[in-house]
Design a protein around this motif. Structure first.
Motif, PDB file in Angstrom:
ATOM      1  N   TRP A  73     -10.136   1.002   3.455  1.00 32.92           N
ATOM      2  CA  TRP A  73      -9.403  -0.043   4.188  1.00 32.92           C
ATOM      3  C   TRP A  73     -10.280  -1.274   4.419  1.00 32.92           C
ATOM      4  CZ3 TRP A  73      -4.512  -0.704   4.469  1.00 32.92           C
ATOM      5  CH2 TRP A  73      -3.628   0.375   4.455  1.00 32.92           C
ATOM      6  N   ILE A  87      -3.813   3.973  -1.075  1.00 30.97           N
ATOM      7  CA  ILE A  87      -4.807   4.382  -0.077  1.00 30.97           C
ATOM      8  C   ILE A  87      -4.203   5.573   0.667  1.00 30.97           C
ATOM      9  CG2 ILE A  87      -6.157   3.749   1.948  1.00 30.97           C
ATOM     10  CD1 ILE A  87      -6.032   0.860   1.105  1.00 30.97           C
ATOM     11  N   ASN A 136      -8.286  -8.742  -0.007  1.00 31.41           N
ATOM     12  CA  ASN A 136      -6.984  -9.399   0.022  1.00 31.41           C
ATOM     13  C   ASN A 136      -6.896 -10.565   0.999  1.00 31.41           C
ATOM     14  OD1 ASN A 136      -4.919  -7.902  -1.765  1.00 31.41           O
ATOM     15  ND2 ASN A 136      -6.057  -6.256  -0.783  1.00 31.41           N
ATOM     16  N   TYR A 154     -10.375  -3.121   1.183  1.00 33.07           N
ATOM     17  CA  TYR A 154      -9.052  -3.644   0.844  1.00 33.07           C
ATOM     18  C   TYR A 154      -8.711  -4.908   1.634  1.00 33.07           C
ATOM     19  CZ  TYR A 154      -3.972  -3.802   0.168  1.00 33.07           C
ATOM     20  OH  TYR A 154      -2.693  -4.201  -0.124  1.00 33.07           O
ATOM     21  N   VAL A 162       0.859  -1.180   0.000  1.00 36.09           N
ATOM     22  CA  VAL A 162       0.000   0.000   0.000  1.00 36.09           C
ATOM     23  C   VAL A 162       0.898   1.234   0.000  1.00 36.09           C
ATOM     24  CG1 VAL A 162      -1.708   1.354   1.287  1.00 36.09           C
ATOM     25  CG2 VAL A 162      -1.882  -1.137   1.221  1.00 36.09           C
ATOM     26  N   THR A 185      -1.325  -0.894  -4.211  1.00 36.13           N
ATOM     27  CA  THR A 185      -2.594  -0.165  -4.127  1.00 36.13           C
ATOM     28  C   THR A 185      -2.365   1.175  -3.435  1.00 36.13           C
ATOM     29  OG1 THR A 185      -3.843  -2.238  -3.950  1.00 36.13           O
ATOM     30  CG2 THR A 185      -4.962  -0.229  -3.234  1.00 36.13           C
TER      31      THR A 185
END
Length: 340
Positions: free
Chosen positions: A330, A135, A337, A333, A112, A133
């Motif tokens: 979050w 964020i 995952n 995410y 991240v 990713t």
């Protein structure tokens, strides 16, 4: 319920943004999703997700126990280039640490980043960008908020400042990368403006330029205050009593200090780094160098109304990068995952 093990030593060193970002995230997850996530801190128990916030050697070793760690997520708070001007290490040691840092990131199943501009840089370092990713960081409105005008006036008086003088705040660790030389020069060249730097030497004598900055820290110009490392409950007061937040950094990812300023409705002035363009472009007073900063300060000191539109821009960005918005990112995410 997802079991998430957080691995971090960021809060062992006060006054650094990584620790603030880590504490904000953990508190938010515990407060908002107590039934969805079981959060453990620095425990090596079996988990669905292991989220690494710092790159400690013991954490690195733990990544080899894949079955117990679950999905390994790494938080990219810095790259080798962003450490330049922060800490001073003997050349060979710096090179070794840089290789270690990239190796740590390569051990992760997912990464991240807090700024999308660094996805490409990770790719250049040999990391598969499909596992990266973006964020953004966030700060809580419960901690950093815009105070009532009466409180701002009271806090100015308590700090010993005049109600009508222009107050310029900087925040962060005292180090070369933060542009301290320019901040100090502006203070020296503008004795009629009050400058405040909220922060200290988080890494002590290995701070890049420590001896030079310590001399100024111990004997600053009359219009420059160094607060030292302050608690967040005190830091919010400085953002509110300040007329302008100035961060002259040469290298950043996504400074927590900018988000703190946004939340407090404080106008922001920055050295215009390319990495800001994708996240906050148009929402701050853009400067290229200390001469630009001086020109802008001269105009603002003559006409404070020039700051009004930037107060509104800060308030809007404070809403955009709010805890409410980022918490959902979050939540999604982690669930996406947890099955990889």
């Amino acid at each position: 319920m997802l079991k998430i093990n957080m691995f971090s030593s960021a809060d062992k060193v006060k006054g650094q943004g990584v620790g603030s970002a880590y504490n904000e995230l953990v508190k938010m997850l515990k407060d908002k999703f107590p039934e969805e996530f079981e959060i453990n801190i620095n425990q090596y128990s079996q988990s669905d997700i292991s989220h690494y916030h710092t790159v400690d050697p013991f954490f690195y070793v733990s990544t080899f126990f894949k079955k117990r760690r679950g999905v390994r997520i790494g938080y990219v708070h810095f790259l080798p280039e962003t450490l330049e001007g922060s800490i001073s290490l003997f050349g060979p040691f710096q090179a070794i640490f840089n290789r270690y840092l990239i190796s740590f990131y390569k051990r992760m199943d997912q990464l991240v980043v807090v700024n999308p501009s660094f996805i490409e840089k990770l790719g250049e370092a040999g990391i598969d960008t499909s596992k990266v990713t973006y964020i953004p960081n966030f700060v809580s409105k419960d901690v950093f908020y815009e105070a009532e005008e009466s409180d701002k006036i009271k806090w100015k008086k308590e700090a010993g400042f005049k109600e009508d003088e222009l107050i310029v705040l900087g925040s962060g660790q005292i180090q070369q990368r933060k542009g301290l030389d320019d901040f100090i020069k502006l203070a020296e060249d503008n004795p009629d403006i009050q400058f405040v730097w909220a922060g200290g030497f988080s890494f002590g004598k290995i701070t890049d330029g420590y001896d030079r900055y310590k001399k100024v820290y111990d004997n600053p110009p009359k219009n420059l205050m160094f607060t030292g490392i302050v608690e967040r409950s005190e830091l919010v007061k400085y953002y509110n009593l300040a007329d302008l937040f100035l961060l002259p950094s040469f290298n950043e990812l996504f400074p927590m200090s900018i988000l703190e300023g946004f939340n407090c409705g404080t106008p922001i002035m920055l050295r215009d780094l390319e990495l800001y363009h994708s996240i906050i472009e148009g929402s701050y007073i853009s400067t290229q160098d200390v001469a630009d900063m001086q020109e802008a300060l001269t105009k603002i000191n003559r006409d404070r109304e020039l700051l009004t539109p930037f107060k509104e821009k800060s308030r809007k960005l404070g809403q955009y990068y709010s805890e409410e918005n980022v918490s959902q990112l979050w939540y999604d995410y982690y669930h996406q995952n947890s099955h990889k």
